[in-house]
Scaffold this motif. Sequence first.
Motif, PDB file in Angstrom:
ATOM      1  N   THR A  80       2.050  -3.823  -6.780  1.00 14.86           N
ATOM      2  CA  THR A  80       3.169  -2.904  -7.021  1.00 14.86           C
ATOM      3  C   THR A  80       3.876  -2.671  -5.697  1.00 14.86           C
ATOM      4  O   THR A  80       3.331  -2.985  -4.634  1.00 14.86           O
ATOM      5  CB  THR A  80       2.673  -1.528  -7.507  1.00 14.86           C
ATOM      6  N   ILE A  82       4.671  -0.435  -2.651  1.00 15.52           N
ATOM      7  CA  ILE A  82       3.837   0.634  -2.073  1.00 15.52           C
ATOM      8  C   ILE A  82       4.717   1.580  -1.252  1.00 15.52           C
ATOM      9  O   ILE A  82       5.852   1.257  -0.923  1.00 15.52           O
ATOM     10  CB  ILE A  82       2.694   0.072  -1.188  1.00 15.52           C
ATOM     11  N   VAL A  83       4.141   2.729  -0.915  1.00 17.01           N
ATOM     12  CA  VAL A  83       4.834   3.641   0.001  1.00 17.01           C
ATOM     13  C   VAL A  83       4.453   3.193   1.417  1.00 17.01           C
ATOM     14  O   VAL A  83       3.275   3.043   1.721  1.00 17.01           O
ATOM     15  CB  VAL A  83       4.416   5.110  -0.251  1.00 17.01           C
ATOM     16  N   PHE A 130      -3.350   9.531 -11.000  1.00 18.48           N
ATOM     17  CA  PHE A 130      -3.203   9.105 -12.397  1.00 18.48           C
ATOM     18  C   PHE A 130      -2.353   7.856 -12.506  1.00 18.48           C
ATOM     19  O   PHE A 130      -1.312   7.734 -11.859  1.00 18.48           O
ATOM     20  CB  PHE A 130      -2.529  10.222 -13.223  1.00 18.48           C
ATOM     21  N   ASP A 131      -2.798   6.929 -13.358  1.00 20.91           N
ATOM     22  CA  ASP A 131      -2.004   5.736 -13.658  1.00 20.91           C
ATOM     23  C   ASP A 131      -2.371   5.286 -15.075  1.00 20.91           C
ATOM     24  O   ASP A 131      -3.392   5.694 -15.627  1.00 20.91           O
ATOM     25  CB  ASP A 131      -2.293   4.613 -12.648  1.00 20.91           C
ATOM     26  N   HIS A 161       2.237  12.481 -18.858  1.00 16.83           N
ATOM     27  CA  HIS A 161       3.161  13.105 -19.808  1.00 16.83           C
ATOM     28  C   HIS A 161       2.394  13.921 -20.842  1.00 16.83           C
ATOM     29  O   HIS A 161       2.932  14.844 -21.438  1.00 16.83           O
ATOM     30  CB  HIS A 161       4.010  12.032 -20.517  1.00 16.83           C
TER      31      HIS A 161
END
Length: 285
Positions: A80, A82-83, A130-131, A161
């Motif tokens: 993904t 990344i930061v 959370f993912d 959510h």
Amino acid sequence: MNILAKIEEGSYVLLFHTPRKKWLTKVTQDKKLHTHLGIIDISATIGMEYGSAIRTTEGKLVFLIEPTIHDFIMKSERRTQIVYPKDLGYIAARTGLKNGSKVLEVGTGSGALATFMASIVKPDGHIYSFDVNPEFMDIARRNLEKAGMSQYVTLHQHDPHQGVDVRDADIAIVDLGDPWTVLDQVHDALKGSGAFVAICPTMNQIEKTATELKKSGYADIDCVELMIRNIEAREGMTRPSMRMIGHTTYLVFARKVQKLQERVEAEAIAEEEGAEENDEENRDE
Ligand SMILES: C[S@@+](CC[C@H](N)C(=O)[O-])C[C@H]1O[C@@H](n2cnc3c(N)ncnc32)[C@H](O)[C@@H]1O
């Protein structure tokens, strides 16, 4: 007394040749690393001091560097976005991230942000991340393990959510395509005046997030972009590097405050007034 940091079997070492040619590896017996600069005998580093040098089979010099959390993140396995460290540092400064902080993270991804935050909140704090994607979560798990941060992070395969079972968090960080859709759930999880951060790669995301934050019990909303310019320092010819990463992400910061109906209504009125003004402008054209 100066205690020398020695490389042991099982340690990680950053094999540094140049800033663009460096490898992060775990030290084990009989391990050899094949590179285009020759073979590096990893097992020969056992018992050597960090900072010392060895040579490849082709005689190239390699320094043995003790890896920092920055090295673990930059060499992490990724599926993904990344930061990046430039944003990580500012997030820590802005939110007051420290030892003992309780953090909610929405969107674990490859675990880069979780790894960095864990390295700061440890040993007394914790990250609840959370993912929904089990494949990414496995990658994050491996990255956290490698950096020695697993025990400070709990990974939940769960869609926030539906709500999160975290309460009194000091900080909540959301790295989803639509951060504005979890503002209520994050509000429930944060302590009063807790820090909110959204990672938003595009302008329309920050615009929508900032607009919804105002209506959802958040104040002190601030949107920023950080840029790093590398400088090539060479005697008599120091200048900025020709290469630059033009964009990674924007960051949206806010603080949780009491949800007041009058703020929601004020926003609605302001929006209506704004729409009317726009109509006026349109008529004048
Ligand atoms: C850009 S990545 C996060 C990267 C992470 N901040 C890092 O530094 O490694 C976004 C993540 O959000 C996750 N995601 C997407 N929708 C989600 C949802 N509804 N709930 C939880 N996670 C979600 C994706 O699976 C993906 O792993």
